[in-house]
Design a protein around this motif. Structure first.
Motif, PDB file in Angstrom:
ATOM      1  N   ARG A 153      -2.319  -0.023  -3.710  1.00  0.00           N
ATOM      2  CA  ARG A 153      -3.525   0.677  -3.307  1.00  0.00           C
ATOM      3  C   ARG A 153      -3.125   1.919  -2.526  1.00  0.00           C
ATOM      4  NH1 ARG A 153      -7.086  -0.146   1.296  1.00  0.00           N
ATOM      5  NH2 ARG A 153      -5.492  -1.602   2.003  1.00  0.00           N
ATOM      6  N   VAL A 154      -3.781   3.040  -2.821  1.00  0.00           N
ATOM      7  CA  VAL A 154      -3.532   4.286  -2.098  1.00  0.00           C
ATOM      8  C   VAL A 154      -4.351   4.263  -0.807  1.00  0.00           C
ATOM      9  CG1 VAL A 154      -3.635   6.804  -2.176  1.00  0.00           C
ATOM     10  CG2 VAL A 154      -3.136   5.508  -4.267  1.00  0.00           C
ATOM     11  N   TRP A 191      12.941  19.159  -6.876  1.00  0.00           N
ATOM     12  CA  TRP A 191      11.826  18.222  -7.024  1.00  0.00           C
ATOM     13  C   TRP A 191      11.758  17.218  -5.874  1.00  0.00           C
ATOM     14  CZ3 TRP A 191      11.892  16.237 -12.782  1.00  0.00           C
ATOM     15  CH2 TRP A 191      11.594  17.318 -13.640  1.00  0.00           C
ATOM     16  N   ASP A 192      12.859  17.055  -5.156  1.00  0.00           N
ATOM     17  CA  ASP A 192      12.961  15.973  -4.178  1.00  0.00           C
ATOM     18  C   ASP A 192      11.823  15.969  -3.157  1.00  0.00           C
ATOM     19  OD1 ASP A 192      15.355  16.264  -5.555  1.00  0.00           O
ATOM     20  OD2 ASP A 192      16.576  15.595  -3.877  1.00  0.00           O
ATOM     21  N   LYS A 193      11.315  17.145  -2.827  1.00  0.00           N
ATOM     22  CA  LYS A 193      10.243  17.238  -1.816  1.00  0.00           C
ATOM     23  C   LYS A 193       9.028  16.414  -2.220  1.00  0.00           C
ATOM     24  CE  LYS A 193      11.346  22.004  -0.489  1.00  0.00           C
ATOM     25  NZ  LYS A 193      10.848  23.403  -0.542  1.00  0.00           N
ATOM     26  N   GLY A 194       8.708  16.412  -3.497  1.00  0.00           N
ATOM     27  CA  GLY A 194       7.521  15.707  -3.943  1.00  0.00           C
ATOM     28  C   GLY A 194       7.773  14.272  -4.365  1.00  0.00           C
ATOM     29  N   LYS A 195       9.035  13.843  -4.302  1.00  0.00           N
ATOM     30  CA  LYS A 195       9.399  12.520  -4.804  1.00  0.00           C
ATOM     31  C   LYS A 195       9.786  11.529  -3.708  1.00  0.00           C
ATOM     32  CE  LYS A 195       9.339  13.330  -9.365  1.00  0.00           C
ATOM     33  NZ  LYS A 195       8.670  12.468 -10.370  1.00  0.00           N
ATOM     34  N   GLY A 196      10.014  12.019  -2.502  1.00  0.00           N
ATOM     35  CA  GLY A 196      10.624  11.173  -1.495  1.00  0.00           C
ATOM     36  C   GLY A 196       9.742  10.718  -0.364  1.00  0.00           C
ATOM     37  N   HIS A 197       8.425  10.935  -0.454  1.00  0.00           N
ATOM     38  CA  HIS A 197       7.533  10.505   0.627  1.00  0.00           C
ATOM     39  C   HIS A 197       7.617   8.988   0.826  1.00  0.00           C
ATOM     40  CE1 HIS A 197       5.489  14.312   1.425  1.00  0.00           C
ATOM     41  NE2 HIS A 197       5.413  14.510   0.112  1.00  0.00           N
ATOM     42  N   ASP A 198       7.289   8.544   2.014  1.00  0.00           N
ATOM     43  CA  ASP A 198       7.306   7.115   2.320  1.00  0.00           C
ATOM     44  C   ASP A 198       6.461   6.337   1.320  1.00  0.00           C
ATOM     45  OD1 ASP A 198       8.829   7.785   4.500  1.00  0.00           O
ATOM     46  OD2 ASP A 198       7.276   7.372   5.998  1.00  0.00           O
ATOM     47  N   GLY A 199       7.021   5.264   0.793  1.00  0.00           N
ATOM     48  CA  GLY A 199       6.290   4.404  -0.135  1.00  0.00           C
ATOM     49  C   GLY A 199       6.200   4.923  -1.549  1.00  0.00           C
ATOM     50  N   PHE A 200       6.865   6.031  -1.860  1.00  0.00           N
ATOM     51  CA  PHE A 200       6.757   6.643  -3.189  1.00  0.00           C
ATOM     52  C   PHE A 200       7.706   6.032  -4.218  1.00  0.00           C
ATOM     53  CE2 PHE A 200       4.452  10.985  -3.205  1.00  0.00           C
ATOM     54  CZ  PHE A 200       3.420  10.468  -2.464  1.00  0.00           C
ATOM     55  N   GLY A 201       8.292   4.869  -3.902  1.00  0.00           N
ATOM     56  CA  GLY A 201       9.162   4.194  -4.858  1.00  0.00           C
ATOM     57  C   GLY A 201       8.980   2.695  -4.854  1.00  0.00           C
ATOM     58  N   PRO A 202       7.785   2.182  -5.182  1.00  0.00           N
ATOM     59  CA  PRO A 202       7.636   0.734  -5.304  1.00  0.00           C
ATOM     60  C   PRO A 202       8.576   0.177  -6.378  1.00  0.00           C
ATOM     61  CG  PRO A 202       5.490   1.814  -5.240  1.00  0.00           C
ATOM     62  CD  PRO A 202       6.515   2.897  -5.410  1.00  0.00           C
ATOM     63  N   VAL A 203       9.255  -0.918  -6.046  1.00  0.00           N
ATOM     64  CA  VAL A 203      10.239  -1.521  -6.945  1.00  0.00           C
ATOM     65  C   VAL A 203       9.974  -3.025  -7.023  1.00  0.00           C
ATOM     66  CG1 VAL A 203      12.683  -1.924  -7.400  1.00  0.00           C
ATOM     67  CG2 VAL A 203      11.961   0.212  -6.308  1.00  0.00           C
ATOM     68  N   ASP A 221       0.840  -1.193   0.000  1.00  0.00           N
ATOM     69  CA  ASP A 221       0.000   0.000   0.000  1.00  0.00           C
ATOM     70  C   ASP A 221       0.879   1.248   0.000  1.00  0.00           C
ATOM     71  OD1 ASP A 221      -2.240  -1.599   0.143  1.00  0.00           O
ATOM     72  OD2 ASP A 221      -2.536  -1.317   2.293  1.00  0.00           O
ATOM     73  N   VAL A 222       0.384   2.309  -0.645  1.00  0.00           N
ATOM     74  CA  VAL A 222       1.110   3.582  -0.700  1.00  0.00           C
ATOM     75  C   VAL A 222       0.341   4.608   0.125  1.00  0.00           C
ATOM     76  CG1 VAL A 222       2.056   5.389  -2.166  1.00  0.00           C
ATOM     77  CG2 VAL A 222       1.932   3.046  -3.021  1.00  0.00           C
ATOM     78  N   PRO A 223       0.925   5.095   1.220  1.00  0.00           N
ATOM     79  CA  PRO A 223       0.216   6.092   2.027  1.00  0.00           C
ATOM     80  C   PRO A 223       0.199   7.458   1.351  1.00  0.00           C
ATOM     81  CG  PRO A 223       2.363   5.612   2.991  1.00  0.00           C
ATOM     82  CD  PRO A 223       2.203   4.684   1.831  1.00  0.00           C
ATOM     83  N   MET A 224      -0.973   8.074   1.289  1.00  0.00           N
ATOM     84  CA  MET A 224      -1.074   9.432   0.772  1.00  0.00           C
ATOM     85  C   MET A 224      -0.550  10.400   1.836  1.00  0.00           C
ATOM     86  SD  MET A 224      -4.415  11.527  -0.612  1.00  0.00           S
ATOM     87  CE  MET A 224      -4.352  10.761  -2.236  1.00  0.00           C
ATOM     88  N   PRO A 225       0.398  11.274   1.490  1.00  0.00           N
ATOM     89  CA  PRO A 225       0.929  12.199   2.492  1.00  0.00           C
ATOM     90  C   PRO A 225      -0.158  13.101   3.076  1.00  0.00           C
ATOM     91  CG  PRO A 225       2.308  12.170   0.522  1.00  0.00           C
ATOM     92  CD  PRO A 225       1.062  11.414   0.183  1.00  0.00           C
ATOM     93  N   ARG A 226       0.028  13.509   4.294  1.00  0.00           N
ATOM     94  CA  ARG A 226      -0.935  14.401   4.931  1.00  0.00           C
ATOM     95  C   ARG A 226      -1.068  15.694   4.122  1.00  0.00           C
ATOM     96  NH1 ARG A 226       0.851  13.877  11.332  1.00  0.00           N
ATOM     97  NH2 ARG A 226       0.415  11.622  11.530  1.00  0.00           N
ATOM     98  N   GLY A 227      -2.283  16.079   3.826  1.00  0.00           N
ATOM     99  CA  GLY A 227      -2.538  17.309   3.084  1.00  0.00           C
ATOM    100  C   GLY A 227      -2.309  17.193   1.590  1.00  0.00           C
ATOM    101  N   SER A 228      -2.032  15.998   1.094  1.00  0.00           N
ATOM    102  CA  SER A 228      -1.749  15.833  -0.330  1.00  0.00           C
ATOM    103  C   SER A 228      -2.970  16.164  -1.178  1.00  0.00           C
ATOM    104  CB  SER A 228      -1.313  14.392  -0.614  1.00  0.00           C
ATOM    105  OG  SER A 228      -1.172  14.171  -1.999  1.00  0.00           O
ATOM    106  N   THR A 229      -2.739  16.888  -2.269  1.00  0.00           N
ATOM    107  CA  THR A 229      -3.810  17.227  -3.211  1.00  0.00           C
ATOM    108  C   THR A 229      -3.484  16.817  -4.642  1.00  0.00           C
ATOM    109  OG1 THR A 229      -2.865  19.443  -3.555  1.00  0.00           O
ATOM    110  CG2 THR A 229      -4.553  19.218  -1.834  1.00  0.00           C
ATOM    111  N   LYS A 230      -2.207  16.457  -4.912  1.00  0.00           N
ATOM    112  CA  LYS A 230      -1.785  16.212  -6.294  1.00  0.00           C
ATOM    113  C   LYS A 230      -0.844  15.006  -6.378  1.00  0.00           C
ATOM    114  CE  LYS A 230      -2.335  21.062  -7.644  1.00  0.00           C
ATOM    115  NZ  LYS A 230      -1.698  22.259  -8.258  1.00  0.00           N
TER     116      LYS A 230
END
Length: 280
Positions: free
Chosen positions: A275-276, A169-181, A111-120
């Motif tokens: 799943r988000v 760009w790193d701020k929007g790319k590095g959230h937990d779970g944002f790199g499934p491999v 599962d991929v957690p949506m960051p708090r306050g995420s809109t995009k």
């Protein structure tokens, strides 16, 4: 050869897939699939094994990231002309390079957690390179010798954090779970990286359909380029960019919501399904 790591988070064990894509236990032969195991000599010894002689692992299992203890997770942006166009950016003259946090690495079906306050929150299917031998100031002609294999990557992004919060760009790319491999690391002898079909669906709707043959900078160019700035160590990964079809490029833009399911596939590299979920 296809290698994997299976088991609960933090307790994964190494495995190999046989010709029928059944999992075979490697834990009696190697400690893990990590930088040390990716040395060409060690990979050659694994390739010489008869998978049918290894213990069969019964399903169901959880696939973890196929490489353990990665020290660097690097990504290339805007590497497909159609994606650059949909993003409103010119075709880059040099590879656009950024970092994803190591803590973003996840299993292919986690599962991929949506960051708090995420809109995009957005999706990006990508071919990933796994480094097998140390690479520093590598020439393009010899770059492929440093590659242990290839993986499927979802370079998930939070576009507001990436684009509108200032800085890199790193701020929007590095959230937990944002790199499934994964699910597998596939060795180069089984992959024609210049002609791999790529698809990504969101909640049953096809969003991306591309081919690695349309990359602006090919795999050898990318590894050589990155090695001019960063010493690449065995087990390091490079995500090589995404084709058109991301949420940011739609008119109007379309982003992920809690409950959405992403399904990804690249020829020969397997499939992912995430799943988000709401952030804890």
């Amino acid at each position: 050869m296809k290698l994997a790591r299976i088991g609960p988070k933090g307790q994964e064990r190494p495995a190999m897939l046989d010709a029928a894509l059944q999992l075979r236990d490697l834990s009696g032969l190697v400690d893990d699939i990590d930088g040390a195991a990716l040395h060409p000599d060690k990979l050659a010894r694994l390739a010489a094994l008869d998978p049918q002689q290894l213990p069969l692992i019964s399903a169901p299992v959880r696939y973890g990231p196929p490489v353990a203890r990665t020290s660097k997770f690097i990504a290339i942006g805007l590497n497909y002309r159609d994606h650059a166009a949909e993003s409103g950016n010119p075709v880059p003259k040099e590879p656009v390079m950024f970092m994803k946090a190591i803590s973003a690495i996840a299993g292919p079906d986690d599962d991929v957690p949506m960051p708090r306050g995420s809109t995009k929150m957005d999706w990006e299917i990508e071919l990933g390179i796994v480094v097998g031998t140390r690479a520093r100031y590598v020439e393009k002609a010899g770059a492929l010798r440093h590659i242990a294999g290839y993986v499927l990557v979802n370079d998930i992004s939070e576009r507001f954090d990436q684009i509108e919060r200032g800085g890199t760009w790193d701020k929007g790319k590095g959230h937990d779970g944002f790199g499934p491999v994964g699910p597998w690391l596939v060795t180069p002898d089984e992959v024609d990286v210049g002609a791999l079909e790529m698809t990504l669906d969101v909640s049953g709707h096809r969003r991306q359909a591309g081919n690695t043959g349309n990359m602006i900078f090919d795999v050898a160019t990318i590894l050589s380029y990155v090695s001019q700035f960063v010493t690449l160590e065995p087990g390091d990964m490079i995500a090589t960019g995404t084709p058109a079809g991301v949420g940011l490029g739609m008119k109007p833009p379309l982003y992920l919501s809690v409950g959405d399911e992403m399904r990804l596939s690249i020829t020969g590299l397997g499939e992912q399904r995430q799943r988000v979920v709401a952030s804890v």
